[in-house]
Structures are given as C-alpha cells and as structure tokens.
Design a protein around this motif. Structure first.
Motif, mmCIF file in Angstrom:
data_model
loop_
_atom_site.group_PDB
_atom_site.id
_atom_site.type_symbol
_atom_site.label_atom_id
_atom_site.label_comp_id
_atom_site.label_asym_id
_atom_site.label_seq_id
_atom_site.Cartn_x
_atom_site.Cartn_y
_atom_site.Cartn_z
ATOM 1 N N PRO A 1 0.814 -1.232 0.000
ATOM 2 C CA PRO A 1 0.000 0.000 0.000
ATOM 3 C C PRO A 1 0.839 1.270 0.000
ATOM 4 O O PRO A 1 0.418 2.297 -0.567
ATOM 5 N N LEU A 2 2.035 1.228 0.620
ATOM 6 C CA LEU A 2 2.875 2.425 0.623
ATOM 7 C C LEU A 2 3.431 2.732 -0.760
ATOM 8 O O LEU A 2 3.900 3.849 -1.001
ATOM 9 N N ALA A 3 3.372 1.774 -1.670
ATOM 10 C CA ALA A 3 3.820 2.017 -3.040
ATOM 11 C C ALA A 3 2.779 2.764 -3.857
ATOM 12 O O ALA A 3 3.088 3.209 -4.973
ATOM 13 N N LYS A 4 1.575 2.910 -3.319
ATOM 14 C CA LYS A 4 0.498 3.617 -4.027
ATOM 15 C C LYS A 4 0.490 5.091 -3.633
ATOM 16 O O LYS A 4 0.292 5.422 -2.464
ATOM 17 N N PRO B 1 12.971 -1.476 8.464
ATOM 18 C CA PRO B 1 12.565 -0.302 7.667
ATOM 19 C C PRO B 1 13.354 -0.153 6.370
ATOM 20 O O PRO B 1 12.805 0.296 5.363
ATOM 21 N N PHE B 2 14.628 -0.527 6.379
ATOM 22 C CA PHE B 2 15.425 -0.436 5.152
ATOM 23 C C PHE B 2 14.908 -1.405 4.106
ATOM 24 O O PHE B 2 14.745 -1.054 2.934
ATOM 25 N N TYR B 3 14.637 -2.630 4.510
ATOM 26 C CA TYR B 3 14.066 -3.608 3.585
ATOM 27 C C TYR B 3 12.705 -3.142 3.076
ATOM 28 O O TYR B 3 12.368 -3.341 1.899
ATOM 29 N N LEU B 4 11.923 -2.550 3.960
ATOM 30 C CA LEU B 4 10.592 -2.072 3.578
ATOM 31 C C LEU B 4 10.662 -1.048 2.456
ATOM 32 O O LEU B 4 9.898 -1.111 1.483
ATOM 33 N N ILE B 5 11.591 -0.128 2.557
ATOM 34 C CA ILE B 5 11.713 0.916 1.529
ATOM 35 C C ILE B 5 12.169 0.306 0.206
ATOM 36 O O ILE B 5 11.699 0.704 -0.873
ATOM 37 N N ILE B 6 13.064 -0.664 0.265
ATOM 38 C CA ILE B 6 13.510 -1.319 -0.973
ATOM 39 C C ILE B 6 12.354 -2.050 -1.643
ATOM 40 O O ILE B 6 12.158 -1.962 -2.867
ATOM 41 N N VAL B 7 11.570 -2.783 -0.865
ATOM 42 C CA VAL B 7 10.431 -3.513 -1.424
ATOM 43 C C VAL B 7 9.401 -2.537 -1.984
ATOM 44 O O VAL B 7 8.815 -2.774 -3.055
ATOM 45 N N LYS B 8 9.167 -1.439 -1.284
ATOM 46 C CA LYS B 8 8.231 -0.426 -1.780
ATOM 47 C C LYS B 8 8.688 0.124 -3.135
ATOM 48 O O LYS B 8 7.882 0.269 -4.064
ATOM 49 N N SER B 9 9.969 0.410 -3.246
ATOM 50 C CA SER B 9 10.492 0.918 -4.523
ATOM 51 C C SER B 9 10.348 -0.129 -5.622
ATOM 52 O O SER B 9 10.059 0.214 -6.779
ATOM 53 N N PHE B 10 10.532 -1.393 -5.280
ATOM 54 C CA PHE B 10 10.346 -2.455 -6.266
ATOM 55 C C PHE B 10 8.899 -2.510 -6.748
ATOM 56 O O PHE B 10 8.633 -2.642 -7.949
ATOM 57 N N PHE B 11 7.958 -2.407 -5.834
ATOM 58 C CA PHE B 11 6.543 -2.442 -6.208
ATOM 59 C C PHE B 11 6.184 -1.259 -7.112
ATOM 60 O O PHE B 11 5.349 -1.392 -8.013
ATOM 61 N N GLN B 12 6.814 -0.120 -6.875
ATOM 62 C CA GLN B 12 6.509 1.060 -7.686
ATOM 63 C C GLN B 12 6.979 0.899 -9.123
ATOM 64 O O GLN B 12 6.456 1.565 -10.022
ATOM 65 N N GLU B 13 7.971 0.024 -9.342
ATOM 66 C CA GLU B 13 8.495 -0.182 -10.687
ATOM 67 C C GLU B 13 7.702 -1.220 -11.485
ATOM 68 O O GLU B 13 7.926 -1.367 -12.681
ATOM 69 N N LEU B 14 6.787 -1.927 -10.841
ATOM 70 C CA LEU B 14 5.980 -2.911 -11.567
ATOM 71 C C LEU B 14 5.012 -2.204 -12.510
ATOM 72 O O LEU B 14 4.499 -1.126 -12.180
#
Length: 268
Positions: A112-115, A165-178
């Motif tokens: 959801p944070l990727a939205k 939190p560091f992993y969370l931001i990386i995963v969020k950035s990955f979701f934004q690139e889908l």
C-alpha cells in the motif's frame, strides 16, 4: 561482386576471433570464480576438520584440512544429552516461522505504501524513515515486550524485529516499478486489491521475495541478543545461547580436551 566475396572471409575471420576471445574470457571467468569459491569453502572445511581433531593438534597446526588422528570426543560431548538437538530444532523452527512472518508483514506493508494515492502515505513513510535513524533502545524495547506478555515466548524473537525499515523501503520501490497496466487489467477482470496483490504482484516479486527471505532467515538464525534478553526458560534456548552457555559454564572443559564426565546440562 568481387568486393562482396572478399569481405565475407574477413567477416568470418572476425567472428571466429571474437568467438575464440569469448571462449578465453569465459574460461578465465570460470577459473576465477572457482578459485573464489574454494577460498570461501576452505574455512568451513577447516572448522569441520578441527571438530575431529584434538586440542593439541589445533594449537600446533595453524591450518589443516585433514586431522592427523580422528577424535570424536567433541561430538560425544555435544550429543551426550538431548539439549543440543532440542536447541537446534528450536532455532530451525523459530527461523522458519519468523522468516515467513517477517516477509509477509514487510510485503503487505510495502504494497500500500507504493500507491501514491494512499491517504497518509507521506506521514507513514516519514515515520518509517525516522525509525531508521532513531530507535527506542534496548530497555524501552524490553519493557514493551514484557508488557505485551511476550517474555519467555518465541514470538519475542520474531515480532520486535518483524519489519526492517530499510528492507521495507527497498520492497516499496520495487513495487513502484511494476507495470501499472497489469494491476489495472486485473481490476478490470474483477480482482480486488487483495487479489491483485496475491495473484499479480507477489508472483512477479519472486526474486525479491527470495532475497529478503534469505536476509531475514540469516538475521534470525544469528540473533543472539533477543533470546538472551527475552528467554529465561532453558527449555527454549536457541542454539546461540546454548553455545554461549557451554563455553561460559566450563571454559576449561569446552576449550581444552573435553572432559567426558562433563556434558551439556539437561534442560528443564
């Protein structure tokens, strides 16, 4: 016509040369990688060989891959009681369950944070970044775990560090690139947000799921402070605490020639 026929052999020669150069380059790469792999494996082989060696041999030989005399006292010492097996199984179970829980919590929060249209997204991201810089500290974390009734519970080894939190931001950035078109097509076909997440997003995220599953699993397996702080019941010791306890209880017996009359304490 003559010019064209003359250039073809030249092109073939260039292609052959490049192919030969590519083969040489690949061979050098393989040799270099095999050498690096051997360098990585050698310390593990040394530890394995040392486990079958006597203490004088370990002290006299700085490095070896095969002991002069195979000695099994160390293994007899470790397996004299069920303590080691119990701690090993405890560590494996906590690592497996903790990895699944932490990966699921991280990915379900990151999606959801990727939205960009999520209300309050900026505030939540700022709070996540804040925790990367400032943490509550050992004592406040212990008080929270105690007040939640998690002391002497395996959940105390999993939940306090459930989301990095560091992993969370990386995963969020990955979701934004889908590609957003895939999610929009799924919604047109009748999928809700949960359906899009589990049927579209997660299958496309297998590489990053594998990566962070490994990161979380290694972190839980190597965790020493959490069981030291939160686990007082010896029946729930993890492998790290047991090893520390074996060495701290009788360093002379643990680090010199093993005294067969002194075995790992039976838990309980």
């Amino acid at each position: 016509m003559t010019t064209m026929t003359e250039t073809k052999p030249k092109q073939l020669a260039v292609n052959n040369n490049s192919s030969a150069g590519s083969r040489v380059f690949d061979t050098l790469n393989v040799v270099a990688l095999v050498g690096l792999a051997l360098i990585t494996v050698l310390p593990l082989l040394y530890v394995l060989a040392a486990s079958f060696s006597s203490e004088p041999e370990i002290a006299s030989r700085p490095f070896f891959l095969w002991p002069e005399k195979i000695v099994t006292e160390a293994y007899e010492y470790i397996f004299a009681t069920p303590t080691f097996i119990r701690s090993l199984l405890t560590t494996v179970v906590v690592t497996a369950v903790g990895m699944v829980v932490q990966v699921m919590l991280t990915f379900t929060m990151a999606y959801p944070l990727a939205k960009r249209y999520l209300p309050g997204r900026t505030l939540v991201l700022n709070l996540v970044i804040f925790t990367m810089v400032f943490s509550g500290g050992m004592i406040p974390t212990y008080l929270v775990v105690r007040d939640l009734g998690l002391l002497d519970s395996y959940w105390a080894l999993i939940l306090p560090l459930a989301i990095n939190p560091f992993y969370l931001i990386i995963v969020k950035s990955f979701f934004q690139e889908l590609p957003q078109a895939l999610e929009e097509a799924a919604r047109i076909d009748g999928c809700n947000e949960m359906g899009v997440f589990f049927k579209i997003v997660l299958p496309l995220s297998k590489p990053i799921i594998a990566t962070f599953s490994l990161f979380y699993a290694v972190a839980i397996w190597n965790d020493y402070m959490s069981p030291l702080l939160y686990i007082t019941d010896s029946n729930k010791w993890t492998l790290q605490i047991l090893v520390r306890q074996l060495i701290a209880t009788d360093p002379a017996a643990a680090l010199s020639q093993m005294d067969r009359t002194w075995v790992p304490p039976e838990q309980g």
